[in-house]
Design a protein around this motif. Structure first.
Motif, PDB file in Angstrom:
ATOM      1  N   GLY A  51       9.392  -1.806   0.245  1.00  0.00           N
ATOM      2  CA  GLY A  51       9.299  -3.100   0.909  1.00  0.00           C
ATOM      3  C   GLY A  51       7.887  -3.458   1.310  1.00  0.00           C
ATOM      4  N   ILE A  52       7.047  -2.440   1.522  1.00  0.00           N
ATOM      5  CA  ILE A  52       5.642  -2.646   1.884  1.00  0.00           C
ATOM      6  C   ILE A  52       4.794  -1.740   1.006  1.00  0.00           C
ATOM      7  CG2 ILE A  52       3.886  -2.463   3.676  1.00  0.00           C
ATOM      8  CD1 ILE A  52       6.036  -2.937   5.758  1.00  0.00           C
ATOM      9  N   VAL A  53       3.818  -2.333   0.326  1.00  0.00           N
ATOM     10  CA  VAL A  53       2.890  -1.575  -0.515  1.00  0.00           C
ATOM     11  C   VAL A  53       1.474  -1.861  -0.034  1.00  0.00           C
ATOM     12  CG1 VAL A  53       2.057  -1.162  -2.857  1.00  0.00           C
ATOM     13  CG2 VAL A  53       4.469  -1.759  -2.489  1.00  0.00           C
ATOM     14  N   PHE A  54       0.717  -0.820   0.275  1.00  0.00           N
ATOM     15  CA  PHE A  54      -0.649  -1.015   0.760  1.00  0.00           C
ATOM     16  C   PHE A  54      -1.637  -0.345  -0.194  1.00  0.00           C
ATOM     17  CE2 PHE A  54       0.663   2.999   2.594  1.00  0.00           C
ATOM     18  CZ  PHE A  54      -0.479   3.785   2.589  1.00  0.00           C
ATOM     19  N   LYS A  55      -2.884  -0.762  -0.089  1.00  0.00           N
ATOM     20  CA  LYS A  55      -3.917  -0.222  -0.974  1.00  0.00           C
ATOM     21  C   LYS A  55      -4.545   1.044  -0.403  1.00  0.00           C
ATOM     22  CE  LYS A  55      -8.269  -1.346  -3.306  1.00  0.00           C
ATOM     23  NZ  LYS A  55      -9.361  -2.340  -3.472  1.00  0.00           N
ATOM     24  N   ASP A  56      -5.238   0.915   0.724  1.00  0.00           N
ATOM     25  CA  ASP A  56      -5.969   2.047   1.289  1.00  0.00           C
ATOM     26  C   ASP A  56      -5.472   2.450   2.670  1.00  0.00           C
ATOM     27  OD1 ASP A  56      -7.792   2.340  -0.891  1.00  0.00           O
ATOM     28  OD2 ASP A  56      -8.828   0.542  -0.172  1.00  0.00           O
ATOM     29  N   SER A  57      -5.114   1.489   3.510  1.00  0.00           N
ATOM     30  CA  SER A  57      -4.695   1.818   4.863  1.00  0.00           C
ATOM     31  C   SER A  57      -3.758   0.746   5.409  1.00  0.00           C
ATOM     32  CB  SER A  57      -5.906   1.986   5.788  1.00  0.00           C
ATOM     33  OG  SER A  57      -6.635   0.779   5.867  1.00  0.00           O
ATOM     34  N   LEU A  58      -3.000   1.132   6.424  1.00  0.00           N
ATOM     35  CA  LEU A  58      -2.028   0.234   7.040  1.00  0.00           C
ATOM     36  C   LEU A  58      -1.734   0.747   8.441  1.00  0.00           C
ATOM     37  CD1 LEU A  58       0.066  -2.153   6.602  1.00  0.00           C
ATOM     38  CD2 LEU A  58       1.699  -0.351   5.964  1.00  0.00           C
ATOM     39  N   GLN A  59      -1.570  -0.166   9.393  1.00  0.00           N
ATOM     40  CA  GLN A  59      -1.188   0.209  10.744  1.00  0.00           C
ATOM     41  C   GLN A  59       0.186  -0.364  11.062  1.00  0.00           C
ATOM     42  OE1 GLN A  59      -4.136  -0.549  13.765  1.00  0.00           O
ATOM     43  NE2 GLN A  59      -5.753   0.546  12.671  1.00  0.00           N
TER      44      GLN A  59
END
Length: 284
Positions: A138-146
């Protein structure tokens, strides 16, 4: 049974006999977040049953630390938003194209796509395999996510790793706790276990950037900072001793620098770094 690290952090220990990695749980005031989805439907269900005994908010997110089967095959069971980095998403998409009937599984084993142990666990612990299909992230991030769980911040970062190139760690700053998944481990290429020597120092530097006191690894007991420092020291001293494809030379170099024989861990690491040298030599 869940281990409680704090009022907000729990984890289920690894079970190496059944190829089950550590599963983590971080709880905020509004939501809870699970780290890794388990190696099977049954693994995930066992974890969910333990969570139901706690007075914590519902699981809203499941973070997959990397796309090795033992960390994600149970992820559907949580009914939560799956979070992955981009490369992990690509590899999960490959798995979404697989069939899980006995004949297909045997073909994957014969083609070295999965291990025989993986096949056995899928057969035993994933019901209704003929219709089994992994959910899409449901959520795809590249390098970082908070992710804010409600007065509980989780920082997700993709880091360099000697295990995979899609490794995600989960850091909880106010708890000084970091879930490393399998990122500090070696890997197997062409049936040779090795540590990627070129990535070792970069990986250690990446992990040491975090102000952590508790380190939770995918297939280990929880480690404190002192234990991790010993692990890093054994790895780096072993790596420095390996400059060729000769284990004998590596041991001699180690003994010359350290003025002692390598211990069991260090000998294991020396062999793994020599294997890496052998694999690099084959590419030339």
């Amino acid at each position: 049974m869940l281990n409680q690290l704090s009022d907000s952090i729990y984890y289920m220990s690894n079970d190496n006999d059944r190829e089950r990695p550590v599963l983590g749980l971080v709880c905020g005031e509004k939501h809870s977040l699970v780290i890794d989805g388990g190696n099977s439907v049954q693994h995930a269900r066992d974890f969910i049953e333990e969570i139901r005994c706690l007075d914590v908010p519902p699981v809203q997110y499941v973070v997959i630390t990397h796309a090795h089967w033992d960390h994600f095959l149970g992820m559907n069971e949580f009914g939560a938003t799956i979070i992955v980095n981009r490369l992990t998403e690509q590899r999960l998409n490959e798995w979404r194209s697989y069939s899980f009937d006995d004949q297909s599984l045997r073909e994957y084993v014969d083609a070295d796509i999965i291990s025989a142990h993986c096949m056995e666990i899928i057969q035993a612990e994933i019901p209704r395999r003929e219709s089994f299909l992994l959910d899409k992230p449901g959520i795809v991030f590249k390098d970082s996510l908070q992710i804010d769980l409600g007065n509980k911040l989780c920082m997700l970062d993709r880091i360099q790793s000697t295990h995979t190139d899609d490794s995600t760690i989960v850091y909880i700053p106010d708890e000084k706790t970091i879930f490393l998944g399998d990122s500090p481990y070696g890997t197997t290429t062409d049936k040779m276990f090795h540590f990627k020597q070129s990535l070792l120092n970069h990986m250690i530097q990446d992990i040491q950037m975090y102000d952590a006191e508790h380190f939770i690894l995918g297939h280990e007991s929880i480690c404190d900072r002192e234990e991790m420092d010993v692990f890093w020291r054994e790895l780096t001293t072993s790596s420095r001793a390996v400059t060729s494809t000769s284990l004998e030379q590596a041991i001699t170099s180690f003994e010359k620098e350290q003025l002692r024989e390598p211990n069991g861990n260090e000998l294991f690491f020396l062999k793994a770094f020599v294997n890496d040298q052998l694999l690099q030599a084959q590419k030339k």
